[in-house]
Design a protein around this motif. Structure first.
Motif, PDB file in Angstrom:
ATOM      1  N   ASN A  15       0.837  -1.306  -0.137  1.00  0.00           N
ATOM      2  CA  ASN A  15       0.148   0.005  -0.021  1.00  0.00           C
ATOM      3  C   ASN A  15       0.863   1.399  -0.092  1.00  0.00           C
ATOM      4  O   ASN A  15       0.512   2.346   0.600  1.00  0.00           O
ATOM      5  N   GLU A  21      -0.704  -0.193  -9.577  1.00  0.00           N
ATOM      6  CA  GLU A  21      -2.211   0.047  -9.646  1.00  0.00           C
ATOM      7  C   GLU A  21      -2.831  -1.430  -9.877  1.00  0.00           C
ATOM      8  O   GLU A  21      -2.041  -2.370 -10.247  1.00  0.00           O
ATOM      9  N   THR A  22      -3.907  -1.466  -9.240  1.00  0.00           N
ATOM     10  CA  THR A  22      -4.625  -2.623  -9.168  1.00  0.00           C
ATOM     11  C   THR A  22      -4.650  -3.572 -10.581  1.00  0.00           C
ATOM     12  O   THR A  22      -4.184  -4.673 -10.660  1.00  0.00           O
ATOM     13  N   GLN A  26      -2.984  -7.170 -11.134  1.00  0.00           N
ATOM     14  CA  GLN A  26      -3.927  -8.393 -11.525  1.00  0.00           C
ATOM     15  C   GLN A  26      -3.328  -9.067 -12.941  1.00  0.00           C
ATOM     16  O   GLN A  26      -3.292 -10.054 -12.869  1.00  0.00           O
ATOM     17  N   ILE A 190      -2.527  -6.966  -3.622  1.00  0.00           N
ATOM     18  CA  ILE A 190      -3.866  -6.759  -4.255  1.00  0.00           C
ATOM     19  C   ILE A 190      -5.033  -6.637  -3.100  1.00  0.00           C
ATOM     20  O   ILE A 190      -5.999  -5.834  -3.288  1.00  0.00           O
ATOM     21  N   CYS A 193      -5.031  -3.268  -1.883  1.00  0.00           N
ATOM     22  CA  CYS A 193      -5.533  -2.250  -2.804  1.00  0.00           C
ATOM     23  C   CYS A 193      -7.193  -2.546  -2.560  1.00  0.00           C
ATOM     24  O   CYS A 193      -7.808  -1.452  -2.676  1.00  0.00           O
ATOM     25  N   ASN A 194      -7.684  -3.632  -2.428  1.00  0.00           N
ATOM     26  CA  ASN A 194      -8.892  -3.701  -2.590  1.00  0.00           C
ATOM     27  C   ASN A 194      -9.561  -3.501  -1.418  1.00  0.00           C
ATOM     28  O   ASN A 194     -11.066  -3.039  -0.995  1.00  0.00           O
TER      29      ASN A 194
END
Length: 302
Positions: A15, A21-22, A26, A190, A193-194
Motif C-alpha cells: 500500500n 495500480e490494481t 492483476q 492486491i 488495494c481492494n
C-alpha cells in the motif's frame, strides 16, 4: 545509520504511495498463474522428495548466516530439491551404463560423494538464489568460503565456481521459477488495494512464519492433506496422480498461507479474506480452506 538508497526494502512496501495500480497487479497475478499452470503440468511423483527437514533446516541456517533475502531463501530450497533429484537421476543413468559387476561398488562410491558435497551444493543454491533476487546483496565467493570454513569445510574458489556451474547445468539453467513467497506478496498487495483496512503487513509477517513451518514440515503437511482430500482409506493411483498436481500448485499454497495468516491474526476476518482470495485467484474456497485447516493443525501441534 541511513539505509543504502540502492538497497532492496527489508519487506514489501504494501500500500505504498508508489505501489502499482490494481490492474497491473492483476495482470502480474495472471502471468504468475500461467507459470503456475506450467509448473503443475510438469508435476511428478518425486517432486519435493529432497525437502527433508534436515536439508531445509540447513538451508535456512545457511540463508541466515549468508544474509540472503527472504525470497532467496525459499528459492534456494526449491533449487536444491530440483537439483538433487536431477543430479541423482544423472548419476544413476551413468551407473546403469557400467558393467553389472561394477554398478554396486560405483553406486556406493557416488552416494558417499553426494553426501559429502551436500553443504557445498546448498551454498551453491544460496549463491544462485541471491543473484536472482538481489542486485547488490549477492553471496560472494569469499563469503561462501568463510561460511563453509566455519562449518569445518575448506574449498578453493575454483571448487565453489565449479559447484555453482554444476547446479546450473544440471537444472539446464532453468532457475527462475517463482516461489510461493512471490505469489503471497502479489496477492497481499492486491488485497491491500481492494481493502485498505486489511492489515497486510502483519499478515505478511505471519505468512512468512507459516511458510517456514510448511517447508520444515513439508512431507507431514502433504501427507495429512492427501488423507483429508481422499474419500477412501486406500489412496488410488488416480488420486495419487491428481495429488501430484496439488503439491505443485504454488498459487493455491500461497492463497492458503495467507488464509492461515489472517485466521491467526484476525480470526473473525478469515472467512471474508478467504472469499476475497477465491475471487482474486479463481480457486474454490473449499480448496483454500482444506489447505488452511491442515496448516493450522500443524501450528497447533508445534
Amino acid at each position: 545509520m541511513e539505509r543504502d538508497i540502492f538497497a532492496s526494502p527489508i519487506e514489501p512496501l504494501f500500500n505504498h504511495e508508489f505501489a502499482m495500480e490494481t490492474e497491473i497487479l492483476q495482470d502480474w497475478l495472471i502471468n504468475l498463474a500461467k507459470k503456475n499452470t506450467l509448473f503443475i503440468n510438469q508435476a511428478h511423483s518425486k517432486q519435493g522428495l529432497f525437502k527433508q527437514i534436515n536439508a531445509v533446516e540447513t538451508i535456512m541456517y545457511a540463508a541466515e548466516k549468508l544474509k540472503i533475502a527472504l525470497e532467496a531463501k525459499y528459492l534456494a530450497i526449491e533449487l536444491f530439491d530440483r537439483f538433487l533429484y536431477n543430479h541423482i537421476q544423472d548419476l544413476r543413468d551413468h551407473v546403469l551404463k557400467l558393467p553389472k559387476k561394477k554398478q554396486m561398488k560405483e553406486w556406493q562410491k557416488i552416494q558417499e560423494g553426494v553426501s559429502n558435497q551436500v553443504l557445498l551444493r546448498i551454498v551453491s543454491c544460496c549463491q544462485i538464489a541471491s543473484k536472482l533476487t538481489s542486485h547488490y546483496k549477492v553471496v560472494s565467493i569469499n563469503r561462501a568460503k568463510r561460511f563453509l570454513r566455519d562449518c569445518g569445510y575448506r574449498y578453493a574458489s575454483e571448487s565453489l565456481l565449479q559447484s555453482e556451474l554444476r547446479v546450473l547445468k544440471t537444472l539446464k539453467f532453468q532457475v527462475t521459477e517463482p516461489t510461493p513467497i512471490v505469489y503471497i506478496e502479489t496477492m497481499l498487495e492486491i488485497l491491500g488495494c481492494n481493502n485498505t483496512e486489511a492489515d497486510v503487513k502483519t499478515y505478511y509477517y505471519v505468512a512468512t512464519k507459516l511458510l517456514d513451518l510448511l517447508y520444515l514440515k513439508y512431507h507431514a503437511f502433504y501427507k495429512i492433506l492427501s488423507e483429508v482430500t481422499c474419500s477412501s482409506s486406500i489412496q488410488s493411483t488416480e488420486h495419487k496422480k491428481k495429488f501430484q498436481k496439488v503439491k505443485a500448485d504454488q498459487l493455491l499454497l500461497g492463497a492458503s498461507i495467507i488464509g492461515g495468516a489472517v485466521f491467526m491474526v484476525q480470526h473473525d476476518k478469515a472467512d471474508e479474506m478467504i472469499e476475497e482470495l477465491s475471487r482474486i485467484t479463481r480457486i474454490s474456497q473449499n480448496d483454500i480452506i482444506d489447505f488452511t485447516s491442515v496448516l493450522i493443525q500443524l501450528v497447533e501441534e508445534e
